[in-house]
Design a protein around this motif. Structure first.
Motif, PDB file in Angstrom:
ATOM      1  N   ASP A  64       0.842  -1.200   0.000  1.00 37.96           N
ATOM      2  CA  ASP A  64       0.000   0.000   0.000  1.00 37.96           C
ATOM      3  C   ASP A  64       0.876   1.248   0.000  1.00 37.96           C
ATOM      4  OD1 ASP A  64      -1.651   2.231   1.060  1.00 37.96           O
ATOM      5  OD2 ASP A  64      -3.179   0.681   1.257  1.00 37.96           O
ATOM      6  N   ARG A  66       0.420   3.978   1.219  1.00 37.16           N
ATOM      7  CA  ARG A  66       0.410   4.692   2.499  1.00 37.16           C
ATOM      8  C   ARG A  66       1.302   4.040   3.537  1.00 37.16           C
ATOM      9  NH1 ARG A  66      -5.986   4.338   3.008  1.00 37.16           N
ATOM     10  NH2 ARG A  66      -5.343   2.261   2.274  1.00 37.16           N
ATOM     11  N   LYS A  71       6.359   4.842   1.477  1.00 29.64           N
ATOM     12  CA  LYS A  71       6.711   6.263   1.598  1.00 29.64           C
ATOM     13  C   LYS A  71       8.223   6.455   1.578  1.00 29.64           C
ATOM     14  CE  LYS A  71       2.560   7.692   4.130  1.00 29.64           C
ATOM     15  NZ  LYS A  71       2.024   8.255   5.401  1.00 29.64           N
TER      16      LYS A  71
END
Length: 289
Positions: A64, A66, A71
């Motif tokens: 994901d 997120r 990141k």
């Protein structure tokens, strides 16, 4: 009689060469047509192949965006991509400036001697030709790679981001820069083209020199190993060295400390040995020692 025999051999070589070229041309045209009709579909098929090869869950193969790891890769990726573009433009300017003393194919960089103006023009074009992206695969495998059939994609496996392997952003930048280096230097395309050319010469040679079929039988038994150890693996080791050189330059241009990456390859080699992928003799490995 000897002259007649040589003439027959020459005619046979020409016929086989022309036939192989026609078959290859038709195959290339068919592949282009299939891709042009559904480029997104072909891309998805290739993506599915790699998802399966890396052992990802087909229902959820990607991390994901997120997630913390995603990141982190995104943060480093932005700096590395920008640095790669600046390095490629700098290399192109250097090659153009020194062009009077070097051919378009042989550049001035002593660490990358086979890359001149034409090569760096292609590198800049590859970076600017469309949107690049990284693909973070949700798998414990410690690996990163690029796929020549899927341009402008860099694949990173989540297992590579473990602190015991790739613990710092500088090390991650080196990995991304290394994989970008393969793309910018056209290693995938070069390997495919060289392999096809060598295979075609191999077949033509067998057809000309082997009227009895004995050599063909030996080629079927030992040919693949001969090509692998005589050409594919040495060629791969050269490409890996070149990608390391360019990857380090990209890493430093992105303002990461290259000295933080000294122990990275030792840790990666230790991981491969523990998981059955290392410990091979240097001449059997696709990577340099």
């Amino acid at each position: 009689f000897a002259s007649f025999h040589r003439t027959r051999m020459g005619i046979r070589a020409v016929r086989i060469g022309v036939g192989a070229g026609m078959i290859g041309g038709f195959g290339y045209q068919y592949g282009v047509m299939e891709t042009m009709w559904d480029p997104d579909g072909i891309g998805r098929q290739i993506m599915v192949e790699h998802v399966a090869a890396m052992g990802c869950d087909p229902a959820k193969p990607f991390v994901d965006e997120r997630a913390r790891d995603a990141k982190r890769v995104a943060r480093v990726w932005m700096r590395v991509y920008d640095a790669a573009l600046r390095v490629s433009r700098d290399k192109l300017r250097e090659a153009q400036r020194d062009g009077d003393g070097h051919s378009a194919a042989a550049g001035p960089d002593p660490l990358l001697p086979g890359y001149g103006v034409d090569a760096w023009k292609k590198a800049v074009w590859r970076l600017e030709s469309g949107a690049w992206r990284f693909v973070l695969l949700d798998t414990p495998v410690a690996n990163a790679f690029v796929e020549p059939r899927l341009p402008r994609h860099v694949f990173v496996c989540r297992g590579l981001l473990a602190p015991a392997i790739c613990g710092t952003d500088a090390e991650l930048a080196l990995v991304l820069g290394h994989e970008l280096g393969h793309c910018l230097l056209g290693h995938g395309q070069h390997s495919v083209e060289s392999g096809l050319g060598l295979t075609a010469l191999w077949l033509v040679g067998l057809a000309v020199l082997d009227p009895t079929g004995v050599l063909s039988l030996l080629a079927e038994v030992f040919g693949a190993q001969a090509l692998a150890y005589g050409f594919t693996l040495p060629n791969s080791r050269q490409h890996e060295c070149e990608a390391d050189v360019l990857g380090l330059e990209i890493t430093t241009k992105a303002c990461y400390r290259a000295d933080e990456c000294v122990e990275f390859f030792d840790r990666l080699d230790k991981y491969e040995c523990e998981h059955g992928g290392g410990g091979r003799a240097a001449w059997r490995s696709p990577h340099p020692p």
